[in-house]
Scaffold this active site. Structure first.
Site, mmCIF file in Angstrom:
data_model
loop_
_atom_site.group_PDB
_atom_site.id
_atom_site.type_symbol
_atom_site.label_atom_id
_atom_site.label_comp_id
_atom_site.label_asym_id
_atom_site.label_seq_id
_atom_site.Cartn_x
_atom_site.Cartn_y
_atom_site.Cartn_z
ATOM 1 C CG ASN A 22 -5.891 29.570 -18.463
ATOM 2 O OD1 ASN A 22 -6.448 30.641 -18.705
ATOM 3 N ND2 ASN A 22 -4.884 29.102 -19.184
ATOM 4 C CG MET A 95 -1.565 19.173 -21.974
ATOM 5 S SD MET A 95 -2.333 20.382 -23.083
ATOM 6 C CE MET A 95 -0.893 21.163 -23.769
ATOM 7 C CB ILE A 97 -7.879 13.702 -27.018
ATOM 8 C CG1 ILE A 97 -6.836 14.700 -27.530
ATOM 9 C CG2 ILE A 97 -9.123 13.705 -27.901
ATOM 10 C CD1 ILE A 97 -6.284 14.384 -28.896
ATOM 11 C CG LEU A 98 -12.056 14.871 -22.307
ATOM 12 C CD1 LEU A 98 -12.928 16.062 -21.931
ATOM 13 C CD2 LEU A 98 -11.903 13.907 -21.128
ATOM 14 C CG ASN A 112 -9.800 23.442 -24.747
ATOM 15 O OD1 ASN A 112 -9.146 23.402 -23.695
ATOM 16 N ND2 ASN A 112 -9.230 23.310 -25.936
ATOM 17 C CG HIS A 114 -5.933 25.908 -28.795
ATOM 18 N ND1 HIS A 114 -5.244 24.756 -28.478
ATOM 19 C CD2 HIS A 114 -5.378 26.372 -29.939
ATOM 20 C CE1 HIS A 114 -4.322 24.526 -29.396
ATOM 21 N NE2 HIS A 114 -4.380 25.495 -30.289
ATOM 22 C CG ASP A 150 -7.570 22.352 -30.172
ATOM 23 O OD1 ASP A 150 -8.048 22.243 -29.025
ATOM 24 O OD2 ASP A 150 -6.372 22.146 -30.430
ATOM 25 C CB VAL A 177 -1.181 38.306 -19.757
ATOM 26 C CG1 VAL A 177 -1.868 39.553 -19.243
ATOM 27 C CG2 VAL A 177 0.162 38.100 -19.083
ATOM 28 C CD GLU A 179 -4.050 30.775 -22.654
ATOM 29 O OE1 GLU A 179 -4.474 29.863 -21.930
ATOM 30 O OE2 GLU A 179 -3.013 30.649 -23.333
HETATM 31 C C1 GAR Z 1 -2.488 27.433 -21.684
HETATM 32 O O1 GAR Z 1 -1.749 28.274 -22.526
HETATM 33 C C2 GAR Z 1 -3.609 26.781 -22.449
HETATM 34 O O2 GAR Z 1 -4.177 27.599 -23.432
HETATM 35 C C3 GAR Z 1 -2.864 25.635 -23.100
HETATM 36 O O3 GAR Z 1 -2.012 25.149 -22.091
HETATM 37 C C4 GAR Z 1 -1.652 26.237 -21.230
HETATM 38 C C5 GAR Z 1 -1.961 25.832 -19.813
HETATM 39 O O4 GAR Z 1 -1.478 26.780 -18.909
HETATM 40 N N1 GAR Z 1 -3.780 24.636 -23.554
HETATM 41 C C6 GAR Z 1 -3.546 23.888 -24.633
HETATM 42 O O5 GAR Z 1 -2.549 23.990 -25.317
HETATM 43 C C7 GAR Z 1 -4.634 22.899 -24.924
HETATM 44 N N2 GAR Z 1 -4.558 22.471 -26.275
HETATM 45 P P1 GAR Z 1 -1.978 26.782 -17.402
HETATM 46 O O6 GAR Z 1 -1.806 25.351 -16.885
HETATM 47 O O7 GAR Z 1 -1.049 27.732 -16.705
HETATM 48 O O8 GAR Z 1 -3.403 27.217 -17.374
#
Ligand code: GAR
Length: 193
Positions: A22, A95, A97-98, A112, A114, A150, A177, A179
């Protein structure tokens, strides 16, 4: 949210913990002329995050911080972001939590992504829980971050259909894909671009 004034882009930091796909899509988006944001910093809570490689590839400054002593680190990070005029934070697979205090300081300016159709499946192991519950659809959500996990205001969502022989891995791939397209779209939406 924030209105774009003039031609300067919103100085943004992206927080990661892992692969950073992302992050990569946000960097590419930030380099387009229609992007309201510029990515100034990559922040990771671990030196193992593969996504840190994008700092080198795209010549973006990185910061690796150990969040064990959260209050101390967050305060340091807040001052650093302030000194560097960072106005927005995009969490992208971050990953940790702030704290409420941190979120308050950036009120309304932390986003964020999710991998579920929030408010369903907040938290971890999203895809496993979705498949165990025999859902027909899942998807992804970009939302503002508030002090509850979330749970902030939803900006955009994308639904995906779950196939017959879907696995956690195939579902995660399929959703990623989407995201990569959804995060930039959500940013354009909040800036009314
Ligand atoms: C992504 O699927 C994102 O939505 C998820 O971690 C992945 C990171 O992928 N985030 C969470 O689960 C947060 N709660 P990436 O490092 O390839 O972007």
């Amino acid at each position: 949210m924030v209105l774009l004034t003039g031609i300067s882009k919103i100085r943004t930091a992206v927080f990661i913990s892992g692969t950073g796909s992302n992050l990569k899509s946000l960097i590419k988006f930030s380099k387009t002329s229609k992007s309201p944001i510029s990515i100034e910093f990559i922040v990771s809570n671990t030196p193992k995050a593969k996504g840190l490689n994008y700092a080198k590839i795209y010549k973006i400054k990185k910061k690796v911080l150990n969040f064990e002593n959260k209050n101390f680190i967050e305060n340091k990070l807040l001052s650093f972001l302030k000194i560097n005029n960072v106005e927005m934070i995009c969490l992208a697979g971050f990953m940790k939590i702030l704290s409420k205090n941190f979120i308050k300081k950036f009120n309304g300016k932390i986003l964020n992504i999710h991998p579920s159709l929030l408010p369903k499946y907040k938290g971890l192991n999203t895809h496993r829980r979705v498949l165990n519950n025999k859902e027909k659809y899942s998807g992804c959500t970009v939302h503002f971050v508030n002090s509850r996990l979330d749970s902030g205001k939803i900006i955009l969502q994308k639904k995906v259909k779950i196939s017959k022989n879907e696995t956690e891995v195939s579902l995660a791939k399929k959703i990623l894909v989407q995201e990569h397209k959804l995060y930039p779209k959500a940013i354009l939406k909040i800036f009314n671009v």
